[in-house]
Design a protein around this motif. Structure first.
Motif, PDB file in Angstrom:
ATOM      1  N   GLY A  52      97.834 -12.173  43.109  1.00  0.00           N
ATOM      2  CA  GLY A  52      97.757 -13.289  44.034  1.00  0.00           C
ATOM      3  C   GLY A  52      98.047 -14.622  43.377  1.00  0.00           C
ATOM      4  O   GLY A  52      98.168 -15.630  44.050  1.00  0.00           O
ATOM      5  N   GLY A  53      98.139 -14.643  42.057  1.00  0.00           N
ATOM      6  CA  GLY A  53      98.481 -15.866  41.354  1.00  0.00           C
ATOM      7  C   GLY A  53      97.290 -16.784  41.137  1.00  0.00           C
ATOM      8  O   GLY A  53      96.165 -16.499  41.538  1.00  0.00           O
ATOM      9  N   VAL A  54      97.553 -17.893  40.476  1.00  0.00           N
ATOM     10  CA  VAL A  54      96.542 -18.893  40.172  1.00  0.00           C
ATOM     11  C   VAL A  54      97.029 -20.220  40.737  1.00  0.00           C
ATOM     12  O   VAL A  54      98.171 -20.614  40.508  1.00  0.00           O
ATOM     13  CB  VAL A  54      96.318 -19.013  38.645  1.00  0.00           C
ATOM     14  CG1 VAL A  54      95.220 -20.006  38.341  1.00  0.00           C
ATOM     15  CG2 VAL A  54      95.998 -17.663  38.034  1.00  0.00           C
ATOM     16  N   ILE A  59      94.170 -23.851  37.693  1.00  0.00           N
ATOM     17  CA  ILE A  59      94.696 -24.079  36.348  1.00  0.00           C
ATOM     18  C   ILE A  59      94.118 -25.362  35.767  1.00  0.00           C
ATOM     19  O   ILE A  59      93.701 -25.394  34.603  1.00  0.00           O
ATOM     20  CB  ILE A  59      96.238 -24.123  36.369  1.00  0.00           C
ATOM     21  CG1 ILE A  59      96.805 -22.734  36.659  1.00  0.00           C
ATOM     22  CG2 ILE A  59      96.787 -24.651  35.041  1.00  0.00           C
ATOM     23  CD1 ILE A  59      98.285 -22.702  36.880  1.00  0.00           C
ATOM     24  N   GLU A  60      94.043 -26.401  36.584  1.00  0.00           N
ATOM     25  CA  GLU A  60      93.494 -27.673  36.111  1.00  0.00           C
ATOM     26  C   GLU A  60      92.026 -27.525  35.715  1.00  0.00           C
ATOM     27  O   GLU A  60      91.600 -28.033  34.678  1.00  0.00           O
ATOM     28  CB  GLU A  60      93.638 -28.742  37.189  1.00  0.00           C
ATOM     29  CG  GLU A  60      93.145 -30.101  36.747  1.00  0.00           C
ATOM     30  CD  GLU A  60      93.271 -31.139  37.843  1.00  0.00           C
ATOM     31  OE1 GLU A  60      92.582 -32.168  37.717  1.00  0.00           O
ATOM     32  OE2 GLU A  60      94.023 -30.934  38.796  1.00  0.00           O
ATOM     33  N   LEU A  61      91.254 -26.794  36.521  1.00  0.00           N
ATOM     34  CA  LEU A  61      89.844 -26.593  36.190  1.00  0.00           C
ATOM     35  C   LEU A  61      89.681 -25.766  34.919  1.00  0.00           C
ATOM     36  O   LEU A  61      88.801 -26.049  34.099  1.00  0.00           O
ATOM     37  CB  LEU A  61      89.124 -25.915  37.358  1.00  0.00           C
ATOM     38  CG  LEU A  61      88.844 -26.800  38.558  1.00  0.00           C
ATOM     39  CD1 LEU A  61      88.322 -25.973  39.729  1.00  0.00           C
ATOM     40  CD2 LEU A  61      87.859 -27.888  38.196  1.00  0.00           C
ATOM     41  N   LEU A  62      90.521 -24.757  34.745  1.00  0.00           N
ATOM     42  CA  LEU A  62      90.453 -23.946  33.526  1.00  0.00           C
ATOM     43  C   LEU A  62      90.831 -24.774  32.297  1.00  0.00           C
ATOM     44  O   LEU A  62      90.257 -24.600  31.220  1.00  0.00           O
ATOM     45  CB  LEU A  62      91.360 -22.724  33.635  1.00  0.00           C
ATOM     46  CG  LEU A  62      90.823 -21.605  34.524  1.00  0.00           C
ATOM     47  CD1 LEU A  62      91.898 -20.558  34.748  1.00  0.00           C
ATOM     48  CD2 LEU A  62      89.585 -20.982  33.893  1.00  0.00           C
ATOM     49  N   GLN A  63      91.780 -25.672  32.439  1.00  0.00           N
ATOM     50  CA  GLN A  63      92.177 -26.507  31.313  1.00  0.00           C
ATOM     51  C   GLN A  63      91.093 -27.515  30.963  1.00  0.00           C
ATOM     52  O   GLN A  63      90.940 -27.893  29.799  1.00  0.00           O
ATOM     53  CB  GLN A  63      93.493 -27.225  31.612  1.00  0.00           C
ATOM     54  CG  GLN A  63      94.678 -26.295  31.613  1.00  0.00           C
ATOM     55  CD  GLN A  63      95.960 -26.960  32.067  1.00  0.00           C
ATOM     56  OE1 GLN A  63      95.937 -28.007  32.694  1.00  0.00           O
ATOM     57  NE2 GLN A  63      97.083 -26.339  31.739  1.00  0.00           N
ATOM     58  N   ARG A  64      90.324 -27.963  31.964  1.00  0.00           N
ATOM     59  CA  ARG A  64      89.260 -28.931  31.697  1.00  0.00           C
ATOM     60  C   ARG A  64      87.999 -28.278  31.143  1.00  0.00           C
ATOM     61  O   ARG A  64      87.170 -28.970  30.553  1.00  0.00           O
ATOM     62  CB  ARG A  64      88.920 -29.708  32.969  1.00  0.00           C
ATOM     63  CG  ARG A  64      89.977 -30.714  33.320  1.00  0.00           C
ATOM     64  CD  ARG A  64      89.515 -31.680  34.362  1.00  0.00           C
ATOM     65  NE  ARG A  64      89.044 -30.986  35.568  1.00  0.00           N
ATOM     66  CZ  ARG A  64      88.558 -31.603  36.621  1.00  0.00           C
ATOM     67  NH1 ARG A  64      88.454 -32.903  36.647  1.00  0.00           N
ATOM     68  NH2 ARG A  64      88.171 -30.922  37.674  1.00  0.00           N
ATOM     69  N   VAL A  69      84.014 -19.570  26.465  1.00  0.00           N
ATOM     70  CA  VAL A  69      82.870 -19.094  27.249  1.00  0.00           C
ATOM     71  C   VAL A  69      82.805 -19.818  28.587  1.00  0.00           C
ATOM     72  O   VAL A  69      82.519 -19.206  29.627  1.00  0.00           O
ATOM     73  CB  VAL A  69      81.560 -19.275  26.445  1.00  0.00           C
ATOM     74  CG1 VAL A  69      80.352 -18.899  27.289  1.00  0.00           C
ATOM     75  CG2 VAL A  69      81.594 -18.434  25.188  1.00  0.00           C
ATOM     76  N   ALA A  70      83.095 -21.112  28.588  1.00  0.00           N
ATOM     77  CA  ALA A  70      83.101 -21.869  29.838  1.00  0.00           C
ATOM     78  C   ALA A  70      84.197 -21.371  30.769  1.00  0.00           C
ATOM     79  O   ALA A  70      83.998 -21.295  31.988  1.00  0.00           O
ATOM     80  CB  ALA A  70      83.287 -23.352  29.548  1.00  0.00           C
ATOM     81  N   LYS A  71      85.351 -21.011  30.217  1.00  0.00           N
ATOM     82  CA  LYS A  71      86.452 -20.507  31.045  1.00  0.00           C
ATOM     83  C   LYS A  71      86.099 -19.157  31.663  1.00  0.00           C
ATOM     84  O   LYS A  71      86.358 -18.915  32.842  1.00  0.00           O
ATOM     85  CB  LYS A  71      87.723 -20.402  30.208  1.00  0.00           C
ATOM     86  CG  LYS A  71      88.247 -21.758  29.750  1.00  0.00           C
ATOM     87  CD  LYS A  71      89.429 -21.587  28.812  1.00  0.00           C
ATOM     88  CE  LYS A  71      89.777 -22.830  28.077  1.00  0.00           C
ATOM     89  NZ  LYS A  71      90.340 -23.902  28.819  1.00  0.00           N
TER      90      LYS A  71
END
Length: 97
Positions: A52-54, A59-64, A69-71
């Motif tokens: 289904g993709g991201v 993506i922005e939240l994962l980069q921040r 562990v946070a990811k």
């Protein structure tokens, strides 16, 4: 990954020759295998396939997120939220029985 195109290889190291693998092992032993530029190149060749993709917002939240562990926690939260939403809609069937 683009819809309709073949899936990427699951093991990108499988098609490398032995000399390349020996060089990679030597780099690893001497601690030069994980410079920031090499880490980016390594991860770029090993995409994590998501059905289904991201979205761009995800993506922005994962980069921040700070640290792996946070990811993982963020992705786990999204998965739990998805399961709870599907359960409340009744699409999971009678799972409580």
């Amino acid at each position: 990954y683009n819809a309709g195109s073949p899936f990427p290889l699951w093991d990108p190291d499988a098609d490398n020759n032995r000399r390349h693998n020996a060089f990679k092992s030597i780099e690893y032993l001497f601690g030069t295998a994980r410079t920031p530029a090499k880490r980016i190149a390594y991860n770029a060749h090993r995409p994590f396939i998501v059905m289904g993709g991201v979205s761009d917002a995800e993506i922005e939240l994962l980069q921040r997120a700070r640290g792996p562990v946070a990811k993982v926690t963020l992705c786990s939260l999204w998965l739990h939220e998805f399961i709870a939403r599907e359960y409340s809609k009744g699409s999971l069937g009678d799972v409580s029985a």
